[in-house]
Design an enzyme around this catalytic site. Sequence first.
Site, PDB file in Angstrom:
ATOM      1  N   GLY A  16       0.817  -1.226   0.000  1.00 36.77           N
ATOM      2  CA  GLY A  16       0.000   0.000   0.000  1.00 36.77           C
ATOM      3  C   GLY A  16       0.839   1.258   0.000  1.00 36.77           C
ATOM      4  N   SER A  18       1.198   3.630  -2.640  1.00 40.37           N
ATOM      5  CA  SER A  18       0.964   4.615  -3.707  1.00 40.37           C
ATOM      6  C   SER A  18       0.673   6.002  -3.141  1.00 40.37           C
ATOM      7  CB  SER A  18      -0.194   4.168  -4.598  1.00 40.37           C
ATOM      8  OG  SER A  18      -1.374   4.011  -3.833  1.00 40.37           O
ATOM      9  N   THR A  41      -3.163  -0.836  -5.364  1.00 45.19           N
ATOM     10  CA  THR A  41      -4.338  -1.474  -5.961  1.00 45.19           C
ATOM     11  C   THR A  41      -4.930  -0.633  -7.091  1.00 45.19           C
ATOM     12  OG1 THR A  41      -5.633  -0.571  -4.141  1.00 45.19           O
ATOM     13  CG2 THR A  41      -5.023  -2.904  -4.015  1.00 45.19           C
ATOM     14  N   TYR A 158     -12.023  -0.370  12.876  1.00 52.40           N
ATOM     15  CA  TYR A 158     -10.652   0.076  12.643  1.00 52.40           C
ATOM     16  C   TYR A 158      -9.798  -0.174  13.894  1.00 52.40           C
ATOM     17  CZ  TYR A 158      -6.754   3.201  11.571  1.00 52.40           C
ATOM     18  OH  TYR A 158      -5.499   3.705  11.349  1.00 52.40           O
TER      19      TYR A 158
END
Lengths: 248, 511
Positions: A16, A18, A41, A158
């Site tokens: 992850g 990006s 993704t 979360y």
Amino acid sequence: MTATRLLEGKVALVTGASRGLGQSIARVFASEGARVAFTYTRDEQGSRTTLETCRKSGDARAFQVSVLDAAGTETMVADLEQNWGSVDILVNNAGISQNMPLALMEEEDWDRVMDINVKGTFLTSKAVLRGMIRRKQGVVLNIGSLVAVRMLEAPIHYCASKAAIKGLTEALAKEVSRYGIRVNCLAPGLLEDGVGRNLPEHRLADYLKHCALGRVGRLEEVARLAAFLVSDVNGYMSGETVVIDGGV
Amino acid sequence: MKLPLLETPFTMTPDAAARDVFHSYSKGMCPTCRALVDGVRIIRDGKVYLRKQCPHHGTSEALISGDADWFLRSLTYIKEGSVPLKHSTKVEEGCPKDCGLCPDHEQHSCLPIIEITNHCNLECPICIVQNRNNYNMSAAEFVDTIDGLIEKEGLLDTVNLSGGEPTLHPDFLQFLELARRPQISRVSVSTNGLRIASDFAFCQELAKRKVYVNLQLDALRNPELRTLRGAGDHHAVKERALANLERAGVRTTIVATVAKGVNDHQIGDCVRLLFERDFILSLMFQPASYTGYGGAHFGPHNPLDIITIPDVVRAAEEQTGGLLRRSDFLPLPCSHPGCFGLTYLLKTDDGFMPFPRFIDLEHYLEIIANRGTIRPDAGFENAIKAAIDELWSSSGQSPDNDRVLRTLRKAIRCMYPEDRALELEERLHIGEGLVKTIFIHAFMDEHTFEIDRIKKCCTHYAMPDGRLMPGCAYNMFYRHKDPRYVGPVGQPLIWGKPANGAPDPKDPAYS
């Protein structure tokens, strides 16, 4: 005299990356001498930015693969081991949050957050650890959160996922310790990007009121700490959750 | 201090309906000599009247609330005001002679208005100000006014540009740039819509600057519009204005002046317009005020038979087939309860749900306290959370509960997407699409004027010298003495150019 870089010669995989913290970690690792591979993704533009930034420091690769895609992840790891020799460092950073109160939270919301944050960490770790165990060396760093160790106002799925990551870190650290593999968890407080950007003003103000340094964290600060945690300099730490929150 | 919240109807003894019942003392204005005089509020036939005694002109009476129950209930919603950061005047002669604001004033500016011109291209029979067509605010004055507002208020939800017709100002777009300050969340413009109807590029400029437009639209038919606004095909103009605003994506409020016997039967149509058009965020009804250049001479006018806030509420209920109910409306606690009524409406999958039907009264009052617009602060978040928990824990008991919960879930998913963080303004914009508002704002005239309403006024005219003038006090006591407007009456302007004193034949309002 040339300063020694923390991650010289290492191969690091960051999930992850990006944007946000993942992007910052990839960039710092590259600047510290690591060859960096990362996953993303959907965010093509962000991934290009990460790739270009990392390549200014050295070799880097981007893989469009979801952390929930077990087969794709295994293929990626095999590719890296074949071409770069090994994966020495894994940072399980990919994760999502969703601002949803209990009353409105559906089973699908719970599953989605738990899947990406916890199951994704498990699947990626499993794929990478096979080679680490074989080589009897490696470091795993899981990105947790302050909400896993403090009672804060945040969505329950979360918080539960980040608390699960803390537990996963401790159990995994114990399980793979016999191979000299270290597993730690980095738990940031509120940062300038990511979850913090979606926080209502009054909640941000409340955080700052209780934060000794009186500000949110910078991505660079957390990424630098991550680089130290996965480096050989930090050889005697495992199963630990390290909080970086400005003193909340 | 929290006052008790009364939800049960006021009970009167049987004979109370047939005679005057004293309620309280007041201080009003003699409609003949405009002197401040003592008065009393009396209840008669379920309505509330203000009876005044002038030593020179005798007794006068005016209706101040068409529903005694609404009036009495509204007094329980009084909330302590919040004072401005700084006052401009001292308490010397007493209210309303020390305006600016003085330390005796009990509310800050919820909605500051800057009148940037007194030129207007309409001559409305119901106009409550005096447009002498001889003043355009300078850029320096405008900056001073904005600076003064920020000094007094710190942060401002909205600053309204008005007039006259503000779009006539030759530097109008430059003023919008000058109003772009970090302390100001939004700028709104009150307009008759003439320029908007005929100048789409202008609408695009407004949209580009994220300006909110308050469009004057009293009715959806020409006969009523002509009675209130003078000759012309106003309906065609308003239709074109609405089409241009919608096409340009300008967030819009409809402002409807409502005069008894003229357009009070069009209230339901205005509500339906609000419901039907997504770009219309809110609707403001203003019961006609019979003062100023036009309003003072507007007829027929019987001060004992005017439309008041609860009358608008009743008409909204009757003319919307129950889509709205009286219980959906409450006074705005931050102002005087006699000045504002309002309701917020949540847009659901199949219509609109007024907030008071799913949020308990205390939390609702928290949301609307000290402001006329919704802002996602701690109070709002707590109120919404409490409402969600309450609806959820009692879901199944009412199909409406599930409908509202579904809507709120969808709203949260839009405002807090998983894959990116939205800026606050973007979230507010999404929120605006989910909530509509109906306000009722009653201005006072010589007949209905009361000192205690002025003291709690939160709609203020902002002056270049830094003063903030409570709206009705300024209109009745200060406007005619304002040195900016002294001098010979000028010529009306069309888009910033003199029209040689005559209406522009190309102006669609005069066709």
